[in-house]
Design an enzyme around this catalytic site. Sequence first.
Site, short mmCIF file in Angstrom:
data_model
loop_
_atom_site.label_atom_id
_atom_site.label_comp_id
_atom_site.label_asym_id
_atom_site.label_seq_id
_atom_site.Cartn_x
_atom_site.Cartn_y
_atom_site.Cartn_z
CG ASP A 75 110.15 87.74 45.23
OD1 ASP A 75 111.23 88.51 45.15
OD2 ASP A 75 109.01 88.61 45.06
CE LYS A 93 115.72 82.94 44.35
NZ LYS A 93 113.80 83.87 44.49
N GLY A 105 115.72 90.62 44.13
CA GLY A 105 116.25 91.89 45.78
C GLY A 105 116.28 90.29 46.72
CG HIS A 106 118.48 87.35 47.06
ND1 HIS A 106 119.07 86.99 46.14
CD2 HIS A 106 117.49 87.93 46.08
CE1 HIS A 106 118.85 86.26 45.24
NE2 HIS A 106 117.66 86.64 44.77
CD GLN A 120 115.53 86.67 38.47
OE1 GLN A 120 116.00 86.22 37.81
NE2 GLN A 120 115.35 87.77 39.10
P1 IMO Z 1 113.92 87.43 43.32
O1 IMO Z 1 115.86 86.69 42.92
C1 IMO Z 1 109.90 88.01 42.23
C2 IMO Z 1 108.98 89.03 37.68
C3 IMO Z 1 109.15 90.78 38.00
C4 IMO Z 1 108.23 90.53 36.35
C5 IMO Z 1 109.04 89.16 35.39
C6 IMO Z 1 109.55 89.91 33.79
O2 IMO Z 1 113.84 89.01 43.70
O3 IMO Z 1 113.40 86.57 43.67
P2 IMO Z 1 112.42 91.22 34.49
O4 IMO Z 1 112.46 92.97 34.63
O5 IMO Z 1 112.89 89.88 34.91
O6 IMO Z 1 112.20 91.19 33.25
O7 IMO Z 1 110.37 90.69 35.29
O8 IMO Z 1 109.58 88.70 36.21
N1 IMO Z 1 110.87 89.16 38.11
C7 IMO Z 1 110.83 88.76 40.16
N2 IMO Z 1 110.00 88.09 40.83
N3 IMO Z 1 111.21 87.91 42.37
C8 IMO Z 1 112.25 87.83 41.42
O9 IMO Z 1 113.95 88.00 41.63
C9 IMO Z 1 111.70 88.44 39.98
N4 IMO Z 1 112.73 89.21 39.25
C10 IMO Z 1 111.94 89.45 38.29
O10 IMO Z 1 107.62 90.92 38.17
O11 IMO Z 1 106.95 89.78 36.63
MG MG Z 2 112.64 90.04 44.60
#
Ligand code: IMO
Ligand code: MG
Length: 426
Positions: free
Chosen positions: A13, A16, A40-41, A226
């Site tokens: 988050d 990006k 989530g972008h 992520q």
């Molecule tokens: P973006 O691309 C923030 C976190 C989840 C959880 C851990 C594992 O938007 O930056 P998962 O469902 O991947 O097995 O969950 O990773 N998580 C994220 N946190 N931004 C994301 O994506 C995330 N994708 C997974 O909250 O702690």
């Molecule tokens: Mg996100």
Amino acid sequence: MAATAVIGLQWGDEAKGKIVDLLTEQHDVVVRYQGGNNAGHTVVFGGQTYKLSLLPVGVLRPEITSVIATGVVINPAALLKEIDQLRARSVPLGQNLLISDRAHVIFPWHMAEEAAFEAARKQDAIGTTMRGIGTCYRDKAGRTHAIRMGDLLYPDLLRKRVAEIAAQKAPVLRALDPQSAPLDAAQITRDYLEYAERLRPHIVDTTAWLHRSLAKGQRLLFEGAQGSLLDVDHGSYPFVTSSSSSGCGLHSGSGVPERNISRMIGVVKAYTTRVGGGPFPTELLDATGQHIRDVGREYGTVTGRPRRCGWFDAVAAGYGARVSGVDCLSVMLLDVLSQLDELKICTAYEIDGEQTTDFPSHIEQLARAKPVYRTLPGWKQDISHLRKLADLPKATRAYIDTVGELLQLPVWLVSIGPDREQTILA
Ligand code: IMO
Ligand code: MG
């Protein structure tokens, strides 16, 4: 060589999506190479806000080819829903979207298993997005229960594989959760064959396609999902995601060697956030944390969960930068800090009486880490309309300089709001 990569250096988050969107017009191809619809972008484009999850940010521009490469895990129903939602908003999606035939497919049993495993961990739950990401990657590594996008194009093979896998998974799921819905292999096969028909025109060998694209001199942009601290090998394990979400995943997830990349941009928020469980040394459980959450609208794009907020952690982000090998920084959401009297940046951890700038490899150590802070003055004025570094208040510039100095990286860009115009090139 004009390939660029955008990598999150914290726990995801980092905004990006905005950086990828800003860079797309200088590129021909945008590549997603790991993760799935856990990402989530948010992108503001042409005055409209788009929330993308599985689709690369490039899809908003038809002249760009968007590639979902090999390392991504794909829920076809979720992907088609996203495609339909964009088409309903007049975003054309045709041959400008390519999907790897090697990418692994998420099935209903992946969500069911994840729900059962997470529930069993109770207060130690990872706090996943419940999208079947980890369970799909587990099956990918295990091989015996995996199905790839290319398999969806062979109906007889798919029917046989789904029947075998469902027969083996059903009793395990029932044992884990007697209330869980039974697995209907025939229905699942029918659904996935339907998805396959719709996705068929997009499914190709993206690795070969990317190699040809490079040979033609096309400019590639790699969109990390992520962040580095959620990397399955290098992050705050086990409170991580199941893919290589630091710069390490780029090569394995796309088939494009990293030596083709001329610029690796590390993206950080001006503070820190986390969703889900796991230690978070600079977390603010007070009014300041709530203030950052409110001003920064820190609620998950995918799950709507409130994000945990805290001060900028230079130990964690610095580690993320070193693991990923980035060569410059984008500092995002700086405007969110504008109303605070003073700001803190964590420069080291104190663990059992000893100071360190190493990011702990064990979660027990990270949980014991007490942040050592440097306090900086706030600027107490709106900066969101400013467009030049020189126009920023002295305290704002000092804050940016401190982030760059602690991470030992040049700050390339500063973001002071969600719009494209609210961007300052340093
Ligand atoms: P973006 O691309 C923030 C976190 C989840 C959880 C851990 C594992 O938007 O930056 P998962 O469902 O991947 O097995 O969950 O990773 N998580 C994220 N946190 N931004 C994301 O994506 C995330 N994708 C997974 O909250 O702690
Ligand atoms: Mg996100």
